[in-house]
Each structure stands twice: as structure tokens, then as C-alpha cells.
Design a protein around this motif. Structure first.
Motif, mmCIF file in Angstrom:
data_model
loop_
_atom_site.group_PDB
_atom_site.id
_atom_site.type_symbol
_atom_site.label_atom_id
_atom_site.label_comp_id
_atom_site.label_asym_id
_atom_site.label_seq_id
_atom_site.Cartn_x
_atom_site.Cartn_y
_atom_site.Cartn_z
ATOM 1 N N ALA A 203 0.841 -1.667 -0.222
ATOM 2 C CA ALA A 203 0.000 0.349 -0.113
ATOM 3 C C ALA A 203 1.031 1.015 -0.272
ATOM 4 N N SER B 40 1.979 1.959 -3.792
ATOM 5 C CA SER B 40 1.210 2.086 -4.599
ATOM 6 C C SER B 40 1.124 3.869 -3.994
ATOM 7 N N TYR B 41 0.758 4.129 -3.223
ATOM 8 C CA TYR B 41 0.990 6.045 -2.451
ATOM 9 C C TYR B 41 1.964 6.641 -3.382
ATOM 10 N N THR C 192 -6.759 8.783 3.044
ATOM 11 C CA THR C 192 -6.220 8.636 2.070
ATOM 12 C C THR C 192 -5.132 9.264 2.232
#
Length: 270
Positions: free
Chosen positions: A6, A9-10, A48
Motif C-alpha cells: 500500500a 502504491s501511495y 488516503t
């Protein structure tokens, strides 16, 4: 770190496209605030946006710790994270639970009904159920061992009579170790959102998330008179304060009991 995909991905999808052309000592707090606001304008969730900022904060802290030339301050300190309200719990009533079970039984995904029932009957997390194997269930000791949990260590979940009945219903795929293998790949589902979303809409429960099945399991326990300690053990919470969110259910149950007692006292005598 279990969540490193994750973070990757960020970094690749959000941080580098916005800030990747700058040296770290060129990044100012105003750049980060603009980046934060641009993500919100694009419709990304508050969580997010915050995760990207936390990742940036950690990167700058590491650069300072490792003595990277030019990095003498962390500009993320001047950026306030968005305030989140993640304590909203949705509990299914018995009637809603039955509606949901009826709906998932009609799903195009034949395994969805078993997945949802196991979630409701155990309070396990979605990934714990999707990834479980037949060998994880010890029918002699009546324990389901979840090898790796959110806390990074195994935990043991008692197997109730209802779970035993469910396990006997789940169709086995010869030579496959998983309870719920994707028919197309033979390995656990990456996501069941489409079939889940269709089922909850059909049941008129569009606001119910899969994680709410875990909350509902806790609600059923508390309303049945079980202690918060028992709920903590069954849900695998490492700290009792995490379980305290269900304390108000205990109060509601006790209030109903008090009202019942008062009704009996005030009832006219024959």
C-alpha cells in the motif's frame, strides 16, 4: 511491514507524480498543503490523503536520521492531517441479518453465502476468512487457527456448533487447500466487492460494509449478556480499549432489563 504494498502504491501513484521532480530540501510546507488539497479535489478519501502525508513525514524523518545532505527540517510538521471519524459502527439487527443471508444465498458468486455466514458467525476480518485453509480448522480441539492476524501473530478462534454446520456445507474443491478458492484462479479472491455490493443492495442494506459484520458479531455477543472481556478474546483485540466501543451496547441491554423489571413492578395486581 505487512502494508508495504500500500505504501508503495501511495508513493508511485500520488506522491511522486506531484512532488517527484523536487529535491527533498526544495519541498516546502506550502507544496505539501497544495498536494493535500489537490487529492481532496480529486475525490480521494480523507484517510488516503492522511496516509500519503504520514508516508512523507516518515520519509523526511528517515532522511534527517540518515544525515541526507540539505535535509535539516521536516516540512510535514506544518501540515495538519484531516480529522477522521472512524468510530461509526453499524450493527445489523436480527431481521436485517436474515435479509442479508437470503440475499447472499441468491448471489451469482456461489461462495459468497458461505463467506458472509462465516464472517457473521466468527467476527473474523474479511482477509482472515478469504485466506483460510481447511488445515486451519482443528475439529478435535474445535479451534480455528488464523496463522497471521492484523497484529502479526496467530490467534485461535473457537469453532461453534453453527460454524461446524457451515463447514459441512461448504463445497470442497479436490486438491485445493482453501475454503473459498476463486473458481477462475484456484487461489483466494482478491476482492468480493462486486458480488457483495450487489447482494447488500438487493437486501436494502447499501450502507452496510463487510467490516460491519464483525461489529454485528460483537453486538450479538454483548446483547446476549457476554462480557466485554469475552468479546475482546473472540475478536482478537490486543487492548481492551478497542473493545470498549461496544460498551454502550451493554448499557442499552441493562437499561432494557431495568425497564423490564419496572414493568413487572408496576403491573397491576390481579
Amino acid at each position: 511491514k505487512r502494508a508495504w504494498p500500500a505504501d508503495d502504491s501511495y508513493l508511485r501513484n500520488h506522491i511522486l507524480p506531484a512532488l517527484g521532480r523536487k529535491y527533498m530540501d526544495e519541498v516546502k510546507a506550502t507544496d505539501l498543503i497544495k498536494f493535500q488539497h489537490s487529492m481532496r479535489e480529486k475525490g480521494y478519501a480523507l484517510g488516503t490523503c492522511n496516509r500519503c502525508m504520514v508516508l512523507l513525514r516518515y520519509a523526511f524523518n528517515l532522511a534527517m536520521r540518515w544525515g541526507e545532505p540539505g535535509v535539516s527540517a521536516n516540512p510535514t510538521k506544518e501540515v495538519t492531517l484531516y480529522k477522521l471519524d472512524n468510530h461509526k459502527e453499524r450493527f445489523l439487527s436480527p431481521e436485517e441479518t436474515q435479509r442479508l443471508l437470503n440475499s447472499v444465498a441468491r448471489s451469482d458468486n456461489p461462495l459468497l453465502q458461505y463467506i458472509v455466514r462465516l464472517l457473521i458467525l466468527t467476527g473474523a476480518r474479511k482477509r482472515e476468512v478469504l485466506d483460510c485453509k481447511w488445515e486451519d480448522f482443528d475439529m478435535t480441539r474445535m479451534l480455528w487457527t488464523i496463522p497471521v492476524t492484523k497484529a502479526g501473530k496467530p490467534r485461535h478462534v473457537p469453532i461453534s456448533d453453527a460454524v461446524v454446520s457451515l463447514l459441512n456445507e461448504i463445497p470442497k474443491v479436490k486438491g485445493n487447500v482453501y475454503l473459498f478458492p476463486n473458481p477462475k484462479t484456484g487461489i483466494p479472491f482478491i476482492s468480493i466487492f462486486y458480488s457483495w455490493n450487489s447482494a447488500r443492495k438487493e437486501a436494502g442494506l447499501e450502507d452496510v460494509r463487510i467490516h460491519d459484520l464483525r461489529h454485528s458479531f460483537a453486538s450479538f455477543l454483548v446483547n446476549a449478556g457476554r462480557s466485554l472481556y469475552e468479546v475482546q478474546r473472540l475478536l482478537g483485540h490486543t487492548q481492551i480499549k478497542t473493545t470498549q466501543r461496544y460498551a454502550h451496547l451493554t448499557h442499552d441491554t441493562l437499561r432494557e432489563a431495568a425497564n423490564a423489571a419496572m414493568s413487572a413492578i408496576m403491573a397491576p395486581s390481579a
